[in-house]
Scaffold this motif. Structure first.
Motif, PDB file in Angstrom:
ATOM      1  N   GLU A 101       0.828  -1.208   0.000  1.00 13.17           N
ATOM      2  CA  GLU A 101       0.000   0.000   0.000  1.00 13.17           C
ATOM      3  C   GLU A 101       0.863   1.260   0.000  1.00 13.17           C
ATOM      4  OE1 GLU A 101      -2.562  -0.356   3.330  1.00 13.17           O
ATOM      5  OE2 GLU A 101      -3.999  -1.689   2.314  1.00 13.17           O
ATOM      6  N   ALA A 104       2.292   1.578  -3.460  1.00 12.85           N
ATOM      7  CA  ALA A 104       1.251   2.029  -4.392  1.00 12.85           C
ATOM      8  C   ALA A 104       0.942   3.510  -4.195  1.00 12.85           C
ATOM      9  CB  ALA A 104      -0.010   1.188  -4.200  1.00 12.85           C
ATOM     10  N   GLN A 105       0.945   3.964  -2.934  1.00 18.40           N
ATOM     11  CA  GLN A 105       0.671   5.370  -2.650  1.00 18.40           C
ATOM     12  C   GLN A 105       1.758   6.268  -3.237  1.00 18.40           C
ATOM     13  OE1 GLN A 105      -2.042   6.599  -1.405  1.00 18.40           O
ATOM     14  NE2 GLN A 105      -1.352   8.722  -1.376  1.00 18.40           N
ATOM     15  N   LYS A 107       3.640   5.578  -5.809  1.00 19.02           N
ATOM     16  CA  LYS A 107       3.485   5.591  -7.262  1.00 19.02           C
ATOM     17  C   LYS A 107       2.297   6.442  -7.682  1.00 19.02           C
ATOM     18  CE  LYS A 107       7.064   3.252  -8.054  1.00 19.02           C
ATOM     19  NZ  LYS A 107       8.225   3.939  -8.680  1.00 19.02           N
ATOM     20  N   LYS A 108       1.255   6.438  -6.871  1.00 22.96           N
ATOM     21  CA  LYS A 108       0.089   7.271  -7.185  1.00 22.96           C
ATOM     22  C   LYS A 108       0.473   8.744  -7.154  1.00 22.96           C
ATOM     23  CE  LYS A 108      -4.689   8.199  -5.775  1.00 22.96           C
ATOM     24  NZ  LYS A 108      -4.521   9.661  -5.747  1.00 22.96           N
ATOM     25  N   GLU A 110       3.433   9.913  -7.740  1.00 24.66           N
ATOM     26  CA  GLU A 110       4.251  10.149  -8.930  1.00 24.66           C
ATOM     27  C   GLU A 110       3.372  10.342 -10.155  1.00 24.66           C
ATOM     28  OE1 GLU A 110       7.306   7.291  -9.595  1.00 24.66           O
ATOM     29  OE2 GLU A 110       8.058   7.392  -7.547  1.00 24.66           O
ATOM     30  N   ILE A 111       2.349   9.493 -10.278  1.00 28.71           N
ATOM     31  CA  ILE A 111       1.438   9.592 -11.420  1.00 28.71           C
ATOM     32  C   ILE A 111       0.671  10.909 -11.390  1.00 28.71           C
ATOM     33  CG2 ILE A 111      -0.629   8.582 -12.471  1.00 28.71           C
ATOM     34  CD1 ILE A 111       0.436   5.837 -11.512  1.00 28.71           C
ATOM     35  N   ASP A 112       0.220  11.300 -10.196  1.00 28.22           N
ATOM     36  CA  ASP A 112      -0.483  12.581 -10.064  1.00 28.22           C
ATOM     37  C   ASP A 112       0.424  13.738 -10.469  1.00 28.22           C
ATOM     38  OD1 ASP A 112      -2.727  11.281  -9.194  1.00 28.22           O
ATOM     39  OD2 ASP A 112      -2.369  11.653  -7.057  1.00 28.22           O
ATOM     40  N   LYS A 115       0.665  13.831 -14.185  1.00 29.66           N
ATOM     41  CA  LYS A 115      -0.557  14.398 -14.766  1.00 29.66           C
ATOM     42  C   LYS A 115      -0.555  15.918 -14.669  1.00 29.66           C
ATOM     43  CE  LYS A 115      -3.635  10.423 -14.002  1.00 29.66           C
ATOM     44  NZ  LYS A 115      -4.796   9.917 -13.238  1.00 29.66           N
TER      45      LYS A 115
END
Length: 350
Positions: A101, A104-105, A107-108, A110-112, A115
């Motif tokens: 978790e 994943a957080q 990476k989230k 990083e993705i945000d 974007k």
């Protein structure tokens, strides 16, 4: 501590205990000898069986979990498999879940971030396209009109050529500012600090912009009469650009018969703060966080009438940050604005 250590190995321990008990029972049943010596041998056999089974099961569990998690990471191409811990993997599923978790957080986030940067890139391309095509179309229109026959009328030809020249100047201004920002962001443009009198620099900027301010009858003034020089340690040419950009902005959005006031104050022992205050239109609160973005405009129509590249405040921010200093904004809509920035004070040796 014992509870923490017991949890990851509970499954292996219980399974090993059951296997060791079953093997011991089978061996005892086959030999059918319940003498004291046999009982000791069975006890030793049970301990050895338990230890060996525990090691094998624990090792296999770790290998199994690691291979499954690695496969999961490899399947998700957006994640980097190099981030996997190559050491022993815990068999505590709660810990594993927490680690996954957390991963994943991260990476989230990083993705945000990607974007946001992608949206910023789209906005930037859209803005620069608009800023460039406006003067280009204007120049094109005047030239085509001249080619269609207006060149034969000397008055019209002169007027259109002058307007086309203004469009060329605006294009050159935009490209120059873009080049400056790009160099700052790439780290290719450095500041060259020197000692200079901030009061004299402000006076020179006032003289340079006096004609522009007089068109709106705006007064450029100090907050007080400075009898003594105030020496700072910075890049004089670039600080002059900062002052020019800020005062030009104040003139653009200033009211007729308004005032632009500059003050130079001691902030701490080694710092001074320069404030540029106007009593113009002011800036709405929601715009302030984005003021220093490239091409961001509070009032698009107004700023285009006044011209400019839309990069002035962004350049100001880059120059001040290149000096390792801070810039601040305070504004009240309908009342006015104050831009201020810090500079290092130069101590004059007596």
């Amino acid at each position: 501590m014992s509870k923490k250590l017991r949890k990851p190995y509970r499954f292996a321990a219980v399974t090993s205990l059951l296997i060791a008990a079953l093997l011991t029972f089978l061996v005892g049943f086959l030999f059918a000898d319940w003498s004291a010596q046999m009982m000791l041998s069975l006890g030793a056999f049970a301990l050895i069986s338990f230890a060996l089974t525990f090691v094998i099961i624990q090792w296999r569990i770790e290998q199994f979990i690691y291979s499954r998690i690695k496969k999961l990471y490899d399947d998700l191409t957006i994640l980097q498999s190099s981030a996997i811990n190559t050491g022993p993997v815990t068999t505590d599923m709660k810990t594993l879940t927490a680690e996954i978790e957390k991963f994943a957080q991260e990476k989230k986030l990083e993705i945000d971030g990607l974007k946001i940067r992608e949206q910023y890139r789209k906005d930037f391309l859209g803005n620069i396209s608009h800023e460039l095509k406006t003067p280009l179309f204007m120049i094109q229109g005047y030239i085509l009109t001249l080619l269609d026959g207006a060149v034969d009328d000397k008055k019209v030809a002169k007027k259109y050529l002058q307007r086309a020249a203004k469009g060329v100047d605006r294009l050159a201004y935009i490209i120059k500012d873009l080049d400056l920002i790009t160099k700052f962001e790439a780290g290719n443009l450095t500041v060259e600090p020197e000692a200079f009198d901030a009061v004299e620099l402000v006076k020179s900027v006032f003289e340079m912009l006096e004609m522009r301010a007089s068109k709106k009858n705006i007064t450029l003034t100090f907050d007080m009469e400075y009898q003594q020089p105030i020496f700072v340690w910075a890049d004089a040419e670039k600080i002059q650009q900062v002052l020019t950009n800020l005062i030009v902005n104040a003139i653009k959005y200033g009211h007729e018969d308004g005032t632009i006031e500059v003050s130079i104050e001691d902030l701490v022992k080694s710092k001074v703060i320069i404030r540029i205050t106007d009593n113009g239109e002011g800036i709405a609160k929601e715009h302030i966080p984005r003021l220093f973005e490239r091409f961001y405009r509070v009032d698009k129509s107004g700023s285009r009438k006044e011209g400019g590249s839309g990069l002035g405040l962004s350049i100001v921010k880059h120059i001040i940050e290149a000096h390792g200093e801070k810039i601040y904004v305070e504004s009240v809509l309908g009342v006015g604005s104050e831009f201020s920035f810090t500079l290092e004070k130069h101590q004059v040796k007596k």
